[in-house]
Design a protein around this motif. Structure first.
Motif, PDB file in Angstrom:
ATOM      1  N   ALA A  64     101.455  79.149 -70.482  1.00 50.41           N
ATOM      2  CA  ALA A  64     100.424  80.269 -70.384  1.00 50.41           C
ATOM      3  C   ALA A  64      99.551  80.478 -68.951  1.00 50.41           C
ATOM      4  N   ALA A  65      98.911  79.019 -68.719  1.00 44.58           N
ATOM      5  CA  ALA A  65      98.173  78.945 -67.790  1.00 44.58           C
ATOM      6  C   ALA A  65      98.931  79.143 -66.376  1.00 44.58           C
ATOM      7  N   MET A  66     100.110  78.693 -66.247  1.00 42.94           N
ATOM      8  CA  MET A  66     101.031  78.888 -65.093  1.00 42.94           C
ATOM      9  C   MET A  66     101.256  80.344 -64.887  1.00 42.94           C
ATOM     10  N   ALA A  67     101.492  81.029 -65.899  1.00 46.92           N
ATOM     11  CA  ALA A  67     101.814  82.271 -65.851  1.00 46.92           C
ATOM     12  C   ALA A  67     100.743  83.344 -65.533  1.00 46.92           C
ATOM     13  N   ALA A  68      99.487  82.787 -65.950  1.00 45.55           N
ATOM     14  CA  ALA A  68      98.200  83.390 -65.341  1.00 45.55           C
ATOM     15  C   ALA A  68      98.227  83.104 -63.749  1.00 45.55           C
ATOM     16  N   ALA A  69      98.596  82.147 -63.314  1.00 45.32           N
ATOM     17  CA  ALA A  69      98.432  81.743 -61.831  1.00 45.32           C
ATOM     18  C   ALA A  69      99.305  82.876 -60.974  1.00 45.32           C
ATOM     19  N   ALA A  70     100.544  82.758 -61.899  1.00 42.96           N
ATOM     20  CA  ALA A  70     101.411  84.057 -61.355  1.00 42.96           C
ATOM     21  C   ALA A  70     100.827  85.156 -60.931  1.00 42.96           C
ATOM     22  N   ALA A  71     100.311  85.713 -62.204  1.00 44.66           N
ATOM     23  CA  ALA A  71      99.756  87.129 -61.982  1.00 44.66           C
ATOM     24  C   ALA A  71      98.708  86.990 -60.771  1.00 44.66           C
ATOM     25  N   LEU A  72      97.781  85.792 -60.728  1.00 43.99           N
ATOM     26  CA  LEU A  72      96.825  85.991 -59.435  1.00 43.99           C
ATOM     27  C   LEU A  72      97.440  86.021 -58.317  1.00 43.99           C
ATOM     28  N   GLU A  75     102.005  89.902 -55.316  1.00 44.36           N
ATOM     29  CA  GLU A  75     101.451  91.016 -54.646  1.00 44.36           C
ATOM     30  C   GLU A  75     102.235  92.245 -55.512  1.00 44.36           C
ATOM     31  N   GLY A  76     101.490  93.450 -55.673  1.00 39.38           N
ATOM     32  CA  GLY A  76     102.069  94.331 -56.421  1.00 39.38           C
ATOM     33  C   GLY A  76     101.672  94.391 -57.912  1.00 39.38           C
ATOM     34  N   SER A  77     101.286  95.647 -58.439  1.00 42.76           N
ATOM     35  CA  SER A  77     100.919  95.635 -59.864  1.00 42.76           C
ATOM     36  C   SER A  77     102.040  95.464 -60.878  1.00 42.76           C
ATOM     37  N   GLY A  78     103.301  95.499 -60.356  1.00 37.31           N
ATOM     38  CA  GLY A  78     104.287  95.397 -61.523  1.00 37.31           C
ATOM     39  C   GLY A  78     104.323  93.809 -61.822  1.00 37.31           C
ATOM     40  N   TYR A  79     104.371  93.162 -60.692  1.00 36.20           N
ATOM     41  CA  TYR A  79     104.487  91.570 -60.756  1.00 36.20           C
ATOM     42  C   TYR A  79     103.076  91.027 -61.352  1.00 36.20           C
ATOM     43  N   ARG A  80     102.082  91.591 -61.306  1.00 32.01           N
ATOM     44  CA  ARG A  80     100.755  91.115 -61.981  1.00 32.01           C
ATOM     45  C   ARG A  80     100.997  91.640 -63.225  1.00 32.01           C
ATOM     46  N   VAL A  81     101.208  92.652 -63.862  1.00 42.69           N
ATOM     47  CA  VAL A  81     101.503  93.116 -65.112  1.00 42.69           C
ATOM     48  C   VAL A  81     102.712  91.974 -65.849  1.00 42.69           C
ATOM     49  N   LEU A  82     103.472  91.726 -65.075  1.00 37.71           N
ATOM     50  CA  LEU A  82     104.428  90.726 -65.738  1.00 37.71           C
ATOM     51  C   LEU A  82     104.013  89.434 -65.757  1.00 37.71           C
ATOM     52  N   GLY A  83     103.328  88.765 -64.855  1.00 33.78           N
ATOM     53  CA  GLY A  83     102.498  87.644 -65.103  1.00 33.78           C
ATOM     54  C   GLY A  83     101.621  87.612 -66.263  1.00 33.78           C
ATOM     55  N   VAL A  84     100.727  88.783 -66.533  1.00 36.95           N
ATOM     56  CA  VAL A  84      99.899  88.712 -67.574  1.00 36.95           C
ATOM     57  C   VAL A  84     100.634  88.723 -68.913  1.00 36.95           C
ATOM     58  N   SER A  85     101.551  89.519 -68.802  1.00 38.27           N
ATOM     59  CA  SER A  85     102.390  89.712 -70.210  1.00 38.27           C
ATOM     60  C   SER A  85     103.000  88.384 -70.611  1.00 38.27           C
ATOM     61  N   VAL A  86     103.398  87.731 -69.746  1.00 39.37           N
ATOM     62  CA  VAL A  86     104.188  86.163 -70.017  1.00 39.37           C
ATOM     63  C   VAL A  86     102.888  85.311 -70.413  1.00 39.37           C
ATOM     64  N   ALA A  87     101.883  85.385 -69.963  1.00 37.78           N
ATOM     65  CA  ALA A  87     100.864  84.407 -70.195  1.00 37.78           C
ATOM     66  C   ALA A  87     100.450  84.828 -71.604  1.00 37.78           C
ATOM     67  N   VAL A  88     100.259  86.132 -71.946  1.00 40.06           N
ATOM     68  CA  VAL A  88      99.520  86.473 -73.223  1.00 40.06           C
ATOM     69  C   VAL A  88     100.702  86.169 -74.247  1.00 40.06           C
ATOM     70  N   LEU A  89     102.059  86.226 -73.818  1.00 37.31           N
ATOM     71  CA  LEU A  89     103.139  85.923 -74.783  1.00 37.31           C
ATOM     72  C   LEU A  89     103.121  84.495 -75.117  1.00 37.31           C
ATOM     73  N   PHE A  90     102.858  83.661 -74.312  1.00 33.82           N
ATOM     74  CA  PHE A  90     102.861  82.298 -74.340  1.00 33.82           C
ATOM     75  C   PHE A  90     101.450  81.670 -75.254  1.00 33.82           C
TER      76      PHE A  90
END
Length: 679
Positions: A64-72, A75-90
Motif C-alpha cells: 500500500a505504501a509503494m502504491a501511494a508512492a506511485a500516486a505521488l 503525471e496525470g490525474s488518471g495515474y494518480r487516481v489509479l495509484g491512490v485506489s491501489v493503495a486504498v485497496l491494499f
C-alpha cells in the motif's frame, strides 16, 4: 524459489532509485537523505505493525505504501487516481486480513499446517504463537517449531499421571535437590517447569518469559482457565523480559536458575544468524548466572543431546570455563551431575546439566540416584562419586570433558566444536567444524536444522557472488575501455558499501544482549543508523565541498572523513562491549537513549561518503555512460555480499573482527575517492 520471488520488489526498487539518482544529480544529497529517512521510519513502524497486524499484513501494507508512492510520482490525474485506489485497496485488505482469513502461512518448515489444528494464533515482532490441540493436550507452538505444553492441573493436588509425567523428566533432578528452594526459570513457556517447582514444595518461583503473547494472551488470557490460572498464583512471579537482561539487573539470589530447551532455531534454520542468537548460552552469561546464585545454588540447563553428544556437552564446556574463571579448578569434576531422559540416540534426548557453584555432596548425589531408581527411564550420564558407573553406561564424552578440566583442549580433539562460546561469537547452536559443514544430513539428529543454516548461508554467499559477476561485472567488462576509467570510482562505492553493512550487522549483534531481543536490536540499530546517515547525507554537500566546488578540497575532506570513520570504529571496538555489558540492566527507555547517543554520531559520518562520491562522479569529466547507475548497483551489490560475509566472519572469527573488517574497507576507500572537476 523463495529467495528469487522475494528479490523481485527489491530489483524494481533498485531500478527506480538508480534512474532517479542519475536524472537528478543536482539533488543527490537530499534525495538520498529522504530515502534513508523513509527507510528509518519503516524500521520504526515495523514492530508495532507486527504486534498489531502480523507479518503477512505488514507486507500487504508495504505494498500500500509503494502504491501511494506511485500516486505521488505519477503525471496525470488518471495515474494518480489509479495509484491512490491501489493503495486504498491494499490497506483495506491488510485491515480485513487481521485474523488471517485471506492471507496466512499454511506451509512452514517444510510441512503443511492445517488451520483446523490451530485453536489460537497471533503474531508479534518476536514470533508467531499458536495454541494447538494434540491428543487432548494443549500445546503452545512457537514459529511452527518449538513447542511447550500447557498443563491443566492444580500443582498442589496433581493427578497421578501428571506427577508421573513431570517427575520422570530429566529437569526433575533439580527439584529433587532443592524441593523448597527459590527458583528463577528462564523461558517457562506453558509453565511445565513452574508446575514442577510448585509441586515439589517451592514457595517462590520466578519466571522470565520474553514473549508477552505467551504470558498475557495465552496463560493469563484465553487459556487461563485451562491452565488453572498458574501464572496468577501468589507464589508465581512472571516477568516479561529477556532472561539474561532480567537476571543481570536483579538484586535477588536464587537456589536454582533453570533453562529447559530454550531454543533459537526459527531464524537459524533459514541462515539468518544475524537474527537468531540470543546470548543466553555464552560464557559471560554463565558467569552472570553463577553470580546470582546462593553459595550452594546451581544451574539446571536442559538441552537436546544425541548419540554423539554436542549440545549438553557444550553446556558443560561453558559452565566449566565459567567456574574456572571464578577460581575453581582442582575439584571442578565435583561440581557437575548430568541426567538424561533415557539412553542417548540419533533423534536426541533431553539432557539436564546441573552445574553447582560449590561442590556436590555425596548426600546430594545419593538423592539424585534414588530419584533415578524410582523413574527407571532416567539415566545417569555423570556424577562425581559415580563416575565409573556412568562411564560404564557408555557416556565417555561427558566423563572425558569434565575430567580434562580444560574445555578448549578437549574441543580441539573432539568430533564437534563444543568449545565455550562468548558474547563476541555467541553461536552456541552451530557446533560443526569447518570440514563438516558440507556433510550436514538430516540423519545426524534434529540439530541438523540448526547446522544447515550455515550451509544456506554459504549457498547464499555463492549465489550472490555469481549474480554480481553475471549481472554487474560481466556487463561492465563488455563495455571495454569506457568502463576502465570509472573502475577506481566504482571500487570506492564497493568499499563503502561493504564497510557500511559490516559495521551495521556487527552493531546489531552487539546490541542484541543490550536491548533484550534480536528484533529490537535489528529495529533500533537500523533505524538509528539510517536516520543519522540520512542527516549526514543532507549535510554532506555543505560540510565536504570546498568553496566554489574546489575539487582538491572536496577530495581531501572526503579522505579525512573516511579516516575519521576508521578511527571511530577502532574506539567503538574497544569501548562498546564493556559499556553495553555495564548498562544492560538499565531501564529500557534509558537503553534507547544510550543507543542513540552511541549510534547516531557514527551513522551521521557514515551517511556522507556515498552521496559525496555520487556527486563527484556526476561532475567528473571522465565519467562514462550510466556511471551513476553503475555506482548505485556496485554499492548495493557489495551491501548484499557484505551482509552474508559479515555473518561468515562473525561465526568464524567473532564480532570484533567483523567490525575491524568494516573499518579496513573504509580505509581502503580513501585510495579510490572520486575526483570531481572544478566548478
Amino acid at each position: 524459489v523463495i529467495y528469487l520471488v522475494s528479490a523481485v520488489p527489491f530489483f524494481l526498487t533498485g531500478l527506480f532509485l538508480s534512474v532517479l539518482f542519475a536524472r537528478r544529480t543536482e539533488g543527490i544529497a537530499q534525495l538520498y537523505a529522504f530515502d534513508l529517512t523513509g527507510a528509518a521510519l519503516a524500521c520504526l513502524a515495523v514492530v508495532p505493525l507486527l504486534n498489531t497486524m502480523g507479518a503477512p499484513n505488514a507486507i500487504v501494507l508495504a505494498a500500500a505504501a509503494m502504491a501511494a508512492a506511485a500516486a505521488l510520482w505519477a503525471e496525470g490525474s488518471g495515474y494518480r487516481v489509479l495509484g491512490v485506489s491501489v493503495a486504498v485497496l491494499f490497506a483495506a485488505l491488510g485491515i480485513a486480513n487481521r485474523s488471517g482469513k485471506f492471507i496466512d502461512i499454511v506451509y512452514a518448515k517444510g510441512m503443511f499446517r492445517d488451520p483446523a489444528w490451530v485453536l489460537y494464533a497471533r503474531w508479534n515482532a518476536i514470533s508467531r504463537i499458536e495454541v494447538n490441540e494434540q491428543g487432548g493436550a494443549k500445546v503452545i507452538v512457537i514459529d511452527a517449531d518449538a513447542s511447550t505444553y500447557i498443563m491443566s492441573d492444580d500443582p498442589k493436588h496433581l493427578r497421578p499421571e501428571s506427577r508421573q509425567n513431570l517427575f520422570s523428566a530429566a529437569p526433575s533432578a533439580a527439584n529433587v535437590l532443592r524441593p523448597n528452594g527459590n527458583y528463577a526459570i528462564i523461558g517457562p513457556g506453558g509453565g511445565v517447569d513452574v508446575m514442577r517447582a510448585i509441586a515439589s514444595g517451592n514457595s517462590t518461583v520466578t519466571g522470565i518469559e520474553i514473549n508477552p503473547i505467551i504470558v498475557n494472551n495465552v496463560m493469563r488470557g484465553r487459556f487461563s482457565d485451562f491452565a488453572q490460572h498458574l501464572y496468577d498464583r501468589p507464589d508465581v512471579h512472571i516477568h516479561v523480559s529477556d532472561g539474561r537482561s532480567w537476571v543481570r539487573s536483579s538484586q535477588d539470589r536464587f537456589d536454582v536458575l533453570q533453562m529447559t530447551l530454550v531454543d533459537t532455531w526459527a531464524s537459524t534454520a533459514a541462515g539468518a544468524f544475524a537474527l537468531s542468537e540470543n546470548n543466553l548460552y555464552t560464557l559471560e552469561a554463565f558467569r552472570e548466572y553463577f553470580d546470582h546464585l546462593k553459595p550452594d545454588g546451581f544451574l539446571a540447563i536442559t538441552r537436546w543431546e544425541f548419540k554423539q553428544p554436542r549440545e549438553a556437552l557444550r553446556v558443560v564446556s561453558v559452565a566449566m570455563e565459567a567456574l574456572r574463571l571464578s577460581g575453581i579448578h582442582d575439584d571442578l569434576p565435583s561440581h557437575f551431575i548430568i541426567v538424561s531422559d533415557g539412553p542417548l540416540n540419533t533423534d536426541g534426548r533431553p539432557v539436564t546439566v546441573l552445574a553447582k557453584k560449590s561442590a556436590f555432596t555425596p548426600a546430594e548425589e545419593q538423592a539424585v540416584l534414588a530419584h533415578l531408581s524410582r523413574y527407571p527411564n532416567l539415566a545417569l550420564l555423570y556424577a562425581p562419586f559415580s563416575a565409573d558407573a556412568a562411564l560404564a553406561a557408555g557416556n565417555q564424552p561427558f566423563h572425558d570433558l569434565i575430567l580434562s578440566r580444560d574445555p578448549w583442549k578437549f574441543a580441539r580433539g573432539y568430533a564437534y566444536d563444543v568449545s565455550p562460546v562468548t558474547d563476541n561469537s555467541p553461536f552456541f547452536f552451530f557446533n560443526l567444524k569447518p570440514e563438516q559443514v558440507w556433510n550436514t544430513r538430516s540423519d545426524q539428529g534434529i540439530d541438523w536444522k540448526v547446522n544447515v543454516g550455515l550451509v544456506i548461508l554459504g549457498v547464499v554467499l555463492v549465489v550472490s557472488i555469481l549474480a554480481v559477476l553475471l549481472f554487474l561485472v560481466l556487463p561492465l567488462a563488455l563495455q571495454g575501455n569506457s568502463s576502465l576509467a570509472n573502475l577506481p570510482s566504482l571500487t570506492y562505492f564497493i568499499a563503502i558499501g561493504l564497510g557500511y553493512i559490516l559495521v551495521e550487522i556487527a552493531f546489531i549483534q552487539r546490541f542484541v544482549l543490550f536491548l533484550g531481543h534480536p528484533v529490537y536490536a535489528l529495529t533500533v540499530v537500523i533505524f538509528l543508523m539510517l536516520l543519522s546517515s540520512g542527516a549526514g547525507s543532507f549535510a554532506s554537500r555543505r560540510l565536504l565541498e570546498g568553496r566554489n566546488g574546489e575539487a582538491s578540497t572536496a577530495s581531501l575532506r572526503t579522505g579525512l572523513l573516511l579516516a575519521a570513520i576508521v578511527a571511530a570504529l577502532a574506539i567503538y571496538a574497544g569501548v562498546l562491549p564493556p559499556l553495553l555489558r555495564t548498562a544492560v540492566g538499565a531501564p529500557f527507555s534509558l537503553k534507547l537513549v544510550l543507543s542513540a547517543v552511541l549510534i547516531a554520531p557514527l551513522g551521521f559520518l557514515m551517511g556522507m561518503p556515498f552521496p559525496t562520491g555520487l556527486r563527484a562522479l556526476s561532475q567528473s569529466s571522465q565519467q562514462g555512460a550510466g556511471s551513476i547507475e553503475w555506482a548505485w548497483a556496485m554499492n548495493a551489490a557489495s551491501s548484499v555480499l557484505g551482509s552474508v560475509l559479515a555473518m561468515v566472519i562473525a561465526i568464524q572469527y567473532g564480532l570484533t573482527v567483523t567490525l575491524a573488517t568494516g573499518a579496513f574497507t573504509y580505509l581502503a576507500a580513501v585510495v579510490f575517492v572520486p575526483r570531481q572537476r572544478r566548478s
